[in-house]
Scaffold this motif. Sequence first.
Motif, short mmCIF file in Angstrom:
data_model
loop_
_atom_site.label_atom_id
_atom_site.label_comp_id
_atom_site.label_asym_id
_atom_site.label_seq_id
_atom_site.Cartn_x
_atom_site.Cartn_y
_atom_site.Cartn_z
N VAL A 1 0.82 -1.19 -0.04
CA VAL A 1 -0.15 -0.02 -0.06
C VAL A 1 0.82 1.33 0.04
O VAL A 1 0.42 2.19 -0.78
CB VAL A 1 -0.94 0.12 1.36
N LEU A 2 1.83 1.13 0.85
CA LEU A 2 2.80 2.46 0.81
C LEU A 2 3.58 2.57 -0.28
O LEU A 2 3.74 3.82 -0.97
CB LEU A 2 3.76 2.22 2.05
N LYS A 3 4.09 1.51 -0.94
CA LYS A 3 4.55 1.91 -2.36
C LYS A 3 3.77 2.35 -3.31
O LYS A 3 4.09 3.14 -4.27
CB LYS A 3 5.06 0.27 -2.78
N GLN A 4 2.23 1.59 -3.42
CA GLN A 4 1.55 2.40 -4.65
C GLN A 4 1.36 3.79 -4.00
O GLN A 4 1.10 4.64 -5.18
CB GLN A 4 0.24 1.52 -4.15
N LEU A 5 1.09 4.07 -2.91
CA LEU A 5 1.18 5.53 -2.69
C LEU A 5 2.10 6.49 -3.06
O LEU A 5 1.94 7.68 -3.41
CB LEU A 5 0.65 5.66 -1.18
N SER A 6 3.48 5.97 -2.97
CA SER A 6 4.71 6.62 -3.34
C SER A 6 4.50 7.01 -4.96
O SER A 6 4.95 8.29 -5.27
CB SER A 6 6.02 5.84 -3.00
N TYR A 7 3.95 6.23 -5.59
CA TYR A 7 3.98 6.30 -7.14
C TYR A 7 2.71 7.11 -7.47
O TYR A 7 2.87 7.77 -8.57
CB TYR A 7 3.73 4.95 -7.81
N ARG A 8 1.79 7.44 -6.30
CA ARG A 8 0.77 8.41 -6.77
C ARG A 8 1.31 9.83 -6.50
O ARG A 8 0.60 10.79 -6.94
CB ARG A 8 -0.35 8.03 -5.70
N VAL A 9 2.18 9.85 -5.49
CA VAL A 9 2.65 11.34 -5.15
C VAL A 9 3.81 11.81 -5.77
O VAL A 9 3.87 13.01 -6.12
CB VAL A 9 2.80 11.39 -3.57
N PHE A 10 4.75 10.81 -5.88
CA PHE A 10 6.11 11.48 -6.64
C PHE A 10 6.01 10.60 -7.97
O PHE A 10 5.50 9.70 -8.41
CB PHE A 10 7.21 10.28 -5.96
N THR A 11 6.79 11.73 -8.80
CA THR A 11 6.61 11.29 -10.41
C THR A 11 7.18 9.79 -10.66
O THR A 11 6.79 9.14 -11.50
CB THR A 11 7.25 12.59 -11.29
#
Length: 687
Positions: free
Chosen positions: A531-541
């Motif tokens: 879940v956290l990895k998926q969130l990182s690709y939603r926030v960081f390019t």
Amino acid sequence: MIAIHATYQGQDERGVARNPITREDRPDLPAKVRWSASQDHVPGSGTFYIIFIAPMTADAPLPPGLSAWPAPGEAVLSPRLQRIGTNDGITSRYGRAVGQIGAEGLQSPDELLAYVRPRADLPLDGLDSVVGYGRPPRAMPINPGQLSYAQPKWVFQLMLGGLVLLPVAVLLVVAARSGSYSRDRRTALVDALGGTSRSRALIVLGEVSLPVLAGSAVAIAALAGFWATDVRLPVTGFVVSAGDLRAWWWELLLAILAAALLVALASVAAGRLVRVRGKGSRPAGGSRSLMHWAVLSPVFLLVAVRGPDLFPPGTAGNVLTNWFGAAGTLATLPAAVAVLTAQLGRQLSRAGRRLGRPGLLVAGQRMFAHPGPVARMTAAVVVSLGLLIQVVAWQGLFGESARAAQATADRVGSSALVVSTRTDAAPRQMDAFVRALPRGVHAVQLITDLRRNTTTVQGVCQGLTALRLPCDRQGAVLKGVPEDQRVREIIGWSGLGAAAVTVREAPRSAGTEAPSTILVSADGRDLPVPVLKQLSYRVFTQGASIYTPGGEWLVTSEITRAHGLWIGFFGFIGILVLAVASVVSGVAEFLRNGRALAPVSTLSGNRRIYWSTALWSLLVPFVLAGGAGCLIGTWLAYPKTFDGASYISGSFLVACALGVSAMGFLAWGWGANVATRQAVAWLPRGE
């Protein structure tokens, strides 16, 4: 060797075909694609590449392997990445997965790769401007892909040459001289009848033509299988591309032809170089005793195992002492095997006489009187096993940091995670990432000052409290050992051993770069990593790397482990080839000596003696050789494995021992069966 070259060439060509041509390469062409490469990993894999792409024009070219542009927030994955990363949320990590990369866009069929089009609301400043694909090698290509992590081609060729081709050469010599007793008598007869060297060569060629043709047919059939479909190699899991081998079809056929000619010429040369026995009246000298060499073997073994203790770990004296002892042990091991074989033969002979077992009696007496054949048959297997285990053991010496990282993961699990972003990530993006964290996940920041040798842990009170740290706006110097194990691990890995650690309540660091961020759970439980990895690709390019403290070393160790698997793969093949050579040599020796049993078995009507004699002459030595080779190799590797620094596993040792034992069963059945058939055809000729 040709297959290795073909595989490397095919992977390099496909890598170059998808390699971007930037505006710096061709300033005369307009930019059409925004492109950038990043890296990621899934459990059980090494690092793989993620390619971020976005079209700039309507005619923007697609990279090889893609049939259509993914929409913003969508991704296209390689088949293997989609298969092994499903449990890690790979199908939604970069966005919605909408397809698979075609074979023409992958360096190998099992490559891990992803093409990602960033979300429409994310900036594309970190992506390069690209005019097309196919950057030539002379332009120093970026060429991201699995070939970037592979060993150079010459390493694999040397590995194959040392671990496989040398044992094959031994097998060739043994095979060329098998049955040489009858062949040498026939050669002497041809000489007496006035035959020329050409006549003798033609006779040998006639003898070897059928087996050489049969072997060539088997090789072509196996090659046809590799041409027809992609083949996954055992142990390594690497998939050999059928297309790469088909591109070199005529070179591979010429290689089989060259191998056939080499075997035929070696057989002719072996017949020409061997002197005919029985010439002259000079008495044969007695064999020298091997006892003094045999006594040195355990001495060298002791030096290899305990000698390095005299020097500090990692020093030249420590390493060289182990090398010297291991080399001496393996060099004197054949003599020790011969002496032990003679002593074992004496005991077997006595046991056979006492128990009334003729097979045990005959085999034991033969081993006692002539230990050389049994020693030659088993020494090659024992020495090769010892060498292979040494090579595999050395692979583990480069994983000290990985072992420490695994120990950290075992202690704290994923209850603490390090977030690492690209240098172009802005603090506001990190703030957005922290605000979007799931309930129960808190963030603290780690700021290290290398000049002052200090580390500051800062964050809101919820994050500091979760780590059992004081919450003080003025800052408090951390004294003593931190109460929470996670703090000790975080400071140990990320604090770089700072002399002073300060804890301070602060929302975030005031700077132009995103700070190093640590995610922790409030209750000490494992965090939802997918879940956290998926969130990182939603926030960081281009996303962020998220791993346990020191976890990047675990990813690197997967690449080292994969390289070690190739050594085990080629080494295991080499051991099997040497075992086959030993089988051929041992069976030939058994049949030559077994002629003396023909009168006994014929007069007594008991042909079971061949099976019992072959059991003790062939099967038992092979089983003992497999076990002894694994045991001695493990002992020699002890200085390199006592702290767990090794890829030597129980399954690896069992596979080696079982492979050698299987050869022993083959030799037992083969030798006993042929000897029995020889006894049926025996007629008295003055025996």
